[in-house]
Design an enzyme around this catalytic site. Sequence first.
Site, mmCIF file in Angstrom:
data_model
loop_
_atom_site.group_PDB
_atom_site.id
_atom_site.type_symbol
_atom_site.label_atom_id
_atom_site.label_comp_id
_atom_site.label_asym_id
_atom_site.label_seq_id
_atom_site.Cartn_x
_atom_site.Cartn_y
_atom_site.Cartn_z
ATOM 1 N N ARG A 155 0.339 -13.086 -5.038
ATOM 2 C CA ARG A 155 -0.949 -13.044 -4.335
ATOM 3 C C ARG A 155 -1.967 -12.319 -5.214
ATOM 4 O O ARG A 155 -1.626 -11.728 -6.240
ATOM 5 C CB ARG A 155 -0.808 -12.290 -3.012
ATOM 6 C CG ARG A 155 -0.254 -10.881 -3.198
ATOM 7 C CD ARG A 155 -0.381 -10.042 -1.951
ATOM 8 N NE ARG A 155 0.293 -8.761 -2.050
ATOM 9 C CZ ARG A 155 -0.149 -7.701 -2.721
ATOM 10 N NH1 ARG A 155 -1.285 -7.769 -3.404
ATOM 11 N NH2 ARG A 155 0.524 -6.562 -2.735
ATOM 12 N N GLY A 197 5.325 3.819 3.896
ATOM 13 C CA GLY A 197 6.745 4.055 4.115
ATOM 14 C C GLY A 197 7.542 4.275 2.852
ATOM 15 O O GLY A 197 8.774 4.299 2.902
ATOM 16 N N GLY A 232 0.785 -1.225 0.000
ATOM 17 C CA GLY A 232 0.000 0.000 0.000
ATOM 18 C C GLY A 232 0.816 1.272 0.000
ATOM 19 O O GLY A 232 0.329 2.315 0.428
#
Length: 282
Positions: A156, A36, A33
């Site tokens: 994924r 950082g 997402g």
Amino acid sequence: MPAFRLAADPMGVKDSATEIGFPVVVKPAVGSGSSGVRLCRDVSELTEHTNYLLGGKHTWPCEPRILVEQFARGPSYSADTMGDMVIAVGAAEFDQPPYFVVRESVFPARLTGDDYRRIVDVSLNCLQALGLSWGPTNIEFRWTKQGPVVIEVNPRLPGWTTPRLIQLAYGVDLITEHINLVTGEKCDLRATHLLTAAARFLVPDRDGILDWIDGDIRAAAVPGVDEVRFYVKPNTLVVRKGDYLDSIGHVIAASPSFAQTEAILDRAVDLIRWSINGCVAV
């Protein structure tokens, strides 16, 4: 792939950036997402972001390791696969640097036939190189002057609105088909139609207390809108960190063409309003 180095301390980060050359993208080696993740254009920005990541403000799911990566300039694309089959190729638009906050996601990406085939070929090469011959994979690219550059290969399903966009655009339900694969049932990954589906994300331009947010019912009534969702409620503290959590909602629409889908999103989003610290979004 972009040039990259892995570092565990501030000196290692600085040495890596110097070796690669500014600007560099600095991000946790493990995460999602865009949490950082920041573009650092000079030593000052690099030091500031390194201190943020290693100074206790960023939550690490494992031992801190920082990836310092050459900045690949160009439009963002993604390919979603199941097994050795490319199901969908989409595009994303991001907010202004130094952060990577997504503003819009669209399927299918507007690519020429040759460029689409290049994305597919590179995607299949990634799967072969990494031994990913089973299950779903999400591969992210930047299209640079040298062509498609691989940023991430995620073994994924894609997250957020992407499965719904793929279902609207192609008629393929990746979540259901993944379940079928796991349980040994027959998978049907064939596209049943081709529409343009897009998600527009609602991103505030300031921090503060969300006084109110409305317009979702009016926006949902616009023909072609599939979903309107708010992630926050009134009296919520909004604090932007430069990642996916900066978004406070989204609108999804689909139609037979890119121009029509964009027009639907424009009309729907124009009906949504919110106020943060008394300042109304326009």
